[in-house]
Design a protein around this motif. Sequence first.
Motif, PDB file in Angstrom:
ATOM      1  N   SER A  31       0.827  -1.200   0.000  1.00 21.18           N
ATOM      2  CA  SER A  31       0.000   0.000   0.000  1.00 21.18           C
ATOM      3  C   SER A  31       0.864   1.254   0.000  1.00 21.18           C
ATOM      4  O   SER A  31       0.546   2.246  -0.658  1.00 21.18           O
ATOM      5  N   PHE A  32       1.988   1.221   0.744  1.00 22.16           N
ATOM      6  CA  PHE A  32       2.861   2.379   0.785  1.00 22.16           C
ATOM      7  C   PHE A  32       3.500   2.617  -0.581  1.00 22.16           C
ATOM      8  O   PHE A  32       3.616   3.753  -1.035  1.00 22.16           O
ATOM      9  N   LYS A  33       3.912   1.526  -1.243  1.00 18.38           N
ATOM     10  CA  LYS A  33       4.513   1.680  -2.566  1.00 18.38           C
ATOM     11  C   LYS A  33       3.498   2.248  -3.550  1.00 18.38           C
ATOM     12  O   LYS A  33       3.838   3.070  -4.393  1.00 18.38           O
ATOM     13  N   SER A  34       2.226   1.804  -3.439  1.00 18.25           N
ATOM     14  CA  SER A  34       1.184   2.361  -4.305  1.00 18.25           C
ATOM     15  C   SER A  34       1.039   3.860  -4.076  1.00 18.25           C
ATOM     16  O   SER A  34       0.860   4.636  -5.027  1.00 18.25           O
ATOM     17  N   LEU A  35       1.142   4.257  -2.809  1.00 20.06           N
ATOM     18  CA  LEU A  35       1.055   5.679  -2.488  1.00 20.06           C
ATOM     19  C   LEU A  35       2.208   6.453  -3.117  1.00 20.06           C
ATOM     20  O   LEU A  35       2.009   7.535  -3.690  1.00 20.06           O
ATOM     21  N   THR A  36       3.419   5.888  -3.034  1.00 21.67           N
ATOM     22  CA  THR A  36       4.575   6.582  -3.615  1.00 21.67           C
ATOM     23  C   THR A  36       4.461   6.673  -5.133  1.00 21.67           C
ATOM     24  O   THR A  36       4.871   7.679  -5.727  1.00 21.67           O
ATOM     25  N   ILE A  37       3.892   5.647  -5.758  1.00 22.27           N
ATOM     26  CA  ILE A  37       3.692   5.687  -7.213  1.00 22.27           C
ATOM     27  C   ILE A  37       2.766   6.839  -7.577  1.00 22.27           C
ATOM     28  O   ILE A  37       3.000   7.573  -8.551  1.00 22.27           O
ATOM     29  N   TRP A  38       1.708   7.019  -6.767  1.00 23.16           N
ATOM     30  CA  TRP A  38       0.788   8.121  -7.022  1.00 23.16           C
ATOM     31  C   TRP A  38       1.460   9.474  -6.769  1.00 23.16           C
ATOM     32  O   TRP A  38       1.221  10.442  -7.507  1.00 23.16           O
ATOM     33  N   ILE A  39       2.285   9.540  -5.744  1.00 24.98           N
ATOM     34  CA  ILE A  39       2.996  10.794  -5.473  1.00 24.98           C
ATOM     35  C   ILE A  39       3.913  11.153  -6.645  1.00 24.98           C
ATOM     36  O   ILE A  39       3.960  12.307  -7.097  1.00 24.98           O
ATOM     37  N   VAL A  40       4.651  10.156  -7.137  1.00 24.04           N
ATOM     38  CA  VAL A  40       5.537  10.381  -8.286  1.00 24.04           C
ATOM     39  C   VAL A  40       4.731  10.807  -9.505  1.00 24.04           C
ATOM     40  O   VAL A  40       5.114  11.736 -10.233  1.00 24.04           O
ATOM     41  N   ASP A  88      20.028  -5.925  -5.663  1.00 30.02           N
ATOM     42  CA  ASP A  88      21.215  -5.921  -6.516  1.00 30.02           C
ATOM     43  C   ASP A  88      22.469  -5.476  -5.762  1.00 30.02           C
ATOM     44  O   ASP A  88      23.559  -5.455  -6.327  1.00 30.02           O
ATOM     45  N   ASN A  89      22.303  -5.101  -4.495  1.00 26.08           N
ATOM     46  CA  ASN A  89      23.451  -4.600  -3.740  1.00 26.08           C
ATOM     47  C   ASN A  89      24.401  -5.741  -3.380  1.00 26.08           C
ATOM     48  O   ASN A  89      23.974  -6.813  -2.960  1.00 26.08           O
ATOM     49  N   ARG A  90      25.678  -5.484  -3.539  1.00 24.80           N
ATOM     50  CA  ARG A  90      26.661  -6.545  -3.300  1.00 24.80           C
ATOM     51  C   ARG A  90      26.964  -6.740  -1.820  1.00 24.80           C
ATOM     52  O   ARG A  90      27.611  -7.720  -1.438  1.00 24.80           O
ATOM     53  N   PHE A  91      26.519  -5.802  -0.978  1.00 21.25           N
ATOM     54  CA  PHE A  91      26.784  -5.906   0.458  1.00 21.25           C
ATOM     55  C   PHE A  91      25.622  -6.608   1.161  1.00 21.25           C
ATOM     56  O   PHE A  91      24.481  -6.156   1.105  1.00 21.25           O
ATOM     57  N   ALA A  92      25.926  -7.729   1.840  1.00 16.47           N
ATOM     58  CA  ALA A  92      24.890  -8.535   2.481  1.00 16.47           C
ATOM     59  C   ALA A  92      24.132  -7.737   3.541  1.00 16.47           C
ATOM     60  O   ALA A  92      22.924  -7.885   3.709  1.00 16.47           O
ATOM     61  N   VAL A  93      24.852  -6.861   4.269  1.00 12.75           N
ATOM     62  CA  VAL A  93      24.198  -6.105   5.331  1.00 12.75           C
ATOM     63  C   VAL A  93      23.097  -5.210   4.770  1.00 12.75           C
ATOM     64  O   VAL A  93      22.070  -4.984   5.408  1.00 12.75           O
ATOM     65  N   VAL A  94      23.312  -4.707   3.545  1.00 15.63           N
ATOM     66  CA  VAL A  94      22.296  -3.866   2.904  1.00 15.63           C
ATOM     67  C   VAL A  94      21.146  -4.719   2.406  1.00 15.63           C
ATOM     68  O   VAL A  94      19.969  -4.371   2.568  1.00 15.63           O
ATOM     69  N   ARG A  95      21.475  -5.874   1.812  1.00 12.15           N
ATOM     70  CA  ARG A  95      20.421  -6.749   1.271  1.00 12.15           C
ATOM     71  C   ARG A  95      19.491  -7.245   2.377  1.00 12.15           C
ATOM     72  O   ARG A  95      18.317  -7.521   2.126  1.00 12.15           O
ATOM     73  N   ASN A  96      20.005  -7.357   3.587  1.00 11.19           N
ATOM     74  CA  ASN A  96      19.210  -7.892   4.692  1.00 11.19           C
ATOM     75  C   ASN A  96      18.420  -6.824   5.449  1.00 11.19           C
ATOM     76  O   ASN A  96      17.708  -7.135   6.405  1.00 11.19           O
ATOM     77  N   MET A  97      18.562  -5.567   5.042  1.00 10.39           N
ATOM     78  CA  MET A  97      17.836  -4.495   5.723  1.00 10.39           C
ATOM     79  C   MET A  97      16.346  -4.595   5.416  1.00 10.39           C
ATOM     80  O   MET A  97      15.961  -4.872   4.278  1.00 10.39           O
ATOM     81  N   PRO A  98      15.469  -4.371   6.407  1.00 13.87           N
ATOM     82  CA  PRO A  98      14.023  -4.443   6.156  1.00 13.87           C
ATOM     83  C   PRO A  98      13.558  -3.325   5.231  1.00 13.87           C
ATOM     84  O   PRO A  98      14.140  -2.233   5.215  1.00 13.87           O
ATOM     85  N   ALA A  99      12.499  -3.612   4.463  1.00 12.88           N
ATOM     86  CA  ALA A  99      11.997  -2.645   3.476  1.00 12.88           C
ATOM     87  C   ALA A  99      11.573  -1.341   4.132  1.00 12.88           C
ATOM     88  O   ALA A  99      11.797  -0.253   3.592  1.00 12.88           O
ATOM     89  N   TRP A 100      10.944  -1.442   5.340  1.00 13.78           N
ATOM     90  CA  TRP A 100      10.454  -0.208   5.980  1.00 13.78           C
ATOM     91  C   TRP A 100      11.597   0.741   6.307  1.00 13.78           C
ATOM     92  O   TRP A 100      11.443   1.977   6.234  1.00 13.78           O
ATOM     93  N   LEU A 101      12.763   0.194   6.643  1.00 12.51           N
ATOM     94  CA  LEU A 101      13.905   1.039   6.976  1.00 12.51           C
ATOM     95  C   LEU A 101      14.426   1.751   5.723  1.00 12.51           C
ATOM     96  O   LEU A 101      14.803   2.935   5.774  1.00 12.51           O
ATOM     97  N   LEU A 102      14.441   1.029   4.597  1.00 13.04           N
ATOM     98  CA  LEU A 102      14.903   1.622   3.340  1.00 13.04           C
ATOM     99  C   LEU A 102      13.965   2.745   2.905  1.00 13.04           C
ATOM    100  O   LEU A 102      14.403   3.806   2.447  1.00 13.04           O
ATOM    101  N   ALA A 134      12.141   4.466   4.933  1.00  7.66           N
ATOM    102  CA  ALA A 134      12.345   5.537   5.907  1.00  7.66           C
ATOM    103  C   ALA A 134      13.539   6.411   5.526  1.00  7.66           C
ATOM    104  O   ALA A 134      13.496   7.645   5.645  1.00  7.66           O
ATOM    105  N   ILE A 135      14.607   5.754   5.037  1.00  7.48           N
ATOM    106  CA  ILE A 135      15.787   6.507   4.604  1.00  7.48           C
ATOM    107  C   ILE A 135      15.428   7.454   3.465  1.00  7.48           C
ATOM    108  O   ILE A 135      15.810   8.637   3.464  1.00  7.48           O
ATOM    109  N   ASP A 136      14.677   6.940   2.470  1.00  3.86           N
ATOM    110  CA  ASP A 136      14.275   7.777   1.339  1.00  3.86           C
ATOM    111  C   ASP A 136      13.428   8.960   1.804  1.00  3.86           C
ATOM    112  O   ASP A 136      13.596  10.093   1.328  1.00  3.86           O
ATOM    113  N   LEU A 137      12.497   8.701   2.706  1.00  5.74           N
ATOM    114  CA  LEU A 137      11.623   9.775   3.190  1.00  5.74           C
ATOM    115  C   LEU A 137      12.419  10.820   3.975  1.00  5.74           C
ATOM    116  O   LEU A 137      12.140  12.027   3.874  1.00  5.74           O
TER     117      LEU A 137
END
Length: 634
Positions: free
Chosen positions: A4-13, A62-76, A78-81
């Motif tokens: 639902s959040f991604k749908s919202l961002t698509i509409w914002i874009v 696609d990130n080569r760093f495992a620590v980044v790949r394992n980060m939860p979607a909500w945190l990513l 949050a970073i963008d926001l």
Amino acid sequence: MSLSFKSLTIWIVALTGAALALQAVYVALFGGWDITYGRSWILCAAVVIALLGNPLADRVQDNRFAVVRNMPAWLLWAIDLILIGVFIFGTLKFIEIQILIEETIFEYDPNDITIAFVAVLILLEATRRLFGLPIVLIAAFGILYCLYGQYMPGFLNHSGFSLNRSMQTIWYSFQGVFGLPMGVVLQVVLIFVVFGVILESTGASDALIRASVALTGKTRGGPAHSAVFASAIFGSMSGSVTANVVGTGSFTIPMIKRRGFSGPMAGGIEAAASTGGQIVPPVMGAAAFLMADLTGEAYTTICIAALIPALFYYGSLFASISIQAGADGIEPLPESERPPLTRKDMLACLAFVIPIAIIVFVLVMGRSPALAGFWAIVAAVIMGVFNKKNRENPGVIWTALVKAGRSCAWIIVAVGCIGVIIGVLNLTGLGISFASVVAEFSEFSLLAALITTALAALALGMGMPTLPAYLIIILVLGPVMQRMGAELLATHMFVFYFGVLSAITPPVAIGAFAAAPIANAHPFTTALYAVRIALVGFIIPFIFIYEPSLLLVGTFDAVSFVRVVVCLSLAIWLINTALIGYERQMLGAPERLLRGLAGAGLLIQIPTLQITFLVIGLSLITFGTIRSRRKLQN
């Protein structure tokens, strides 16, 4: 939450993109916004589109760093926001300080500088997501150079500037991110970006392709020649190599392959043809209007100057395709298989003919380029109504506005990043120092300066929209070329040509990378074919620097013009037959070498030498013709 959040961002874009496109239409009709509010908020909207349209959550796999790949979607997310929130705050701070500067004496505090610095970093991150690292690294090194230039050797050395002074120029002035290039793009360029997308979305490109296929059915190249014709016209209007490749290539590349051309060749043809669309008047992907603004020349002068070189570029593509078709044993389509150009097709062609005619008419009447773009959009929308598909799907205009807004955002973010570099040049004086070094390095040789400028334009243009690449190179190296005797307009055209051709030049070759998946070919191989097909395009700019008569304006001499045209025409044929190894029949290595040398000799702008190579070239062609006729008789 994620869905639902991604749908919202698509509409914002989508909403932000449509608003960005609509404001471009408004500016074209009623004039620009206040310089402080307009440039800042439009850049802010572009950054929002860049970050939400290319979120970290979509790129993490696609990130080569495992620590980044394992980060939860909500945190990513949050970073963008947070990035967007900070950039909006930086925009508000820019506006607040500009108002204070107008009203009183203002002194920056550490918080102001920190906000500016972080906003610039976010701008660079948005640029990275859209265009990759190369241009971002240049801008980042520029900031470091401002801070630590006192430790640099030679001409790179300067007294060093604090972060406070650097951010005052780069962020809080109109000499950096929000400088003149941003103003020109917002007032002149964006309306034509919107126009190109609307023209494509309303079906004009389909009509153009059908007409091209019908008109070129009798040639050996057939669909390949139709791709060249369609891409030349559509590319002039779209101003985007990628959009041109995808828009016309999805239809033409499979057709080219079915006629017998290899996958890399098919992709290379489309990439070279689509790239060259930006050098074709009257629109030139909006570069005609930008060049007129920067040189002070009339728009009609720019169009006239661009005409002959563009004809030679596409004439070379046609010749190369015909020779390759002969070498591959490809014959013209039988008449029974050629699609006829019906009355319906002729009427459909008006969808792109009328808007282009309106642009030319409005400009000849002396009105602004932006107003010409506005009326062209009106004409494109009206002509689109006659398309049955558009009447059945009224949402096509909304889709076009959203797509146009995203295209505008790409250009704006790129120009913002270029603004960082320009701010560094303005603050440190590096542009003047670098120009002086180039002059010394070239030992007052115009050819050496031209080669240096061409390489710089190719390097900076890789992966970048053409207009920002053209802007940065012409501002830095343009003065050097002019001091060495090159004419102003010829200098701008030279830089612009290499900015355009960077789209097919390895290793980045964004045009070839867009064509390769459609052709099922390797991107690098596709790029090599594209460069070979478009080789003459890399040569033409050098010729009109030494012989400005080719541009038809400025210094013009009829005798020189005829000589250049004859020699360049013959050189194109000789070089292409030498590269492909075919003219009526396969050529041996010695003859290919002789043809290549004769073609190269014809490019040297020394009349007596050209006459010698003209005789040699004509002799080689005559010998080949006689030999092939004898072979047929036997």
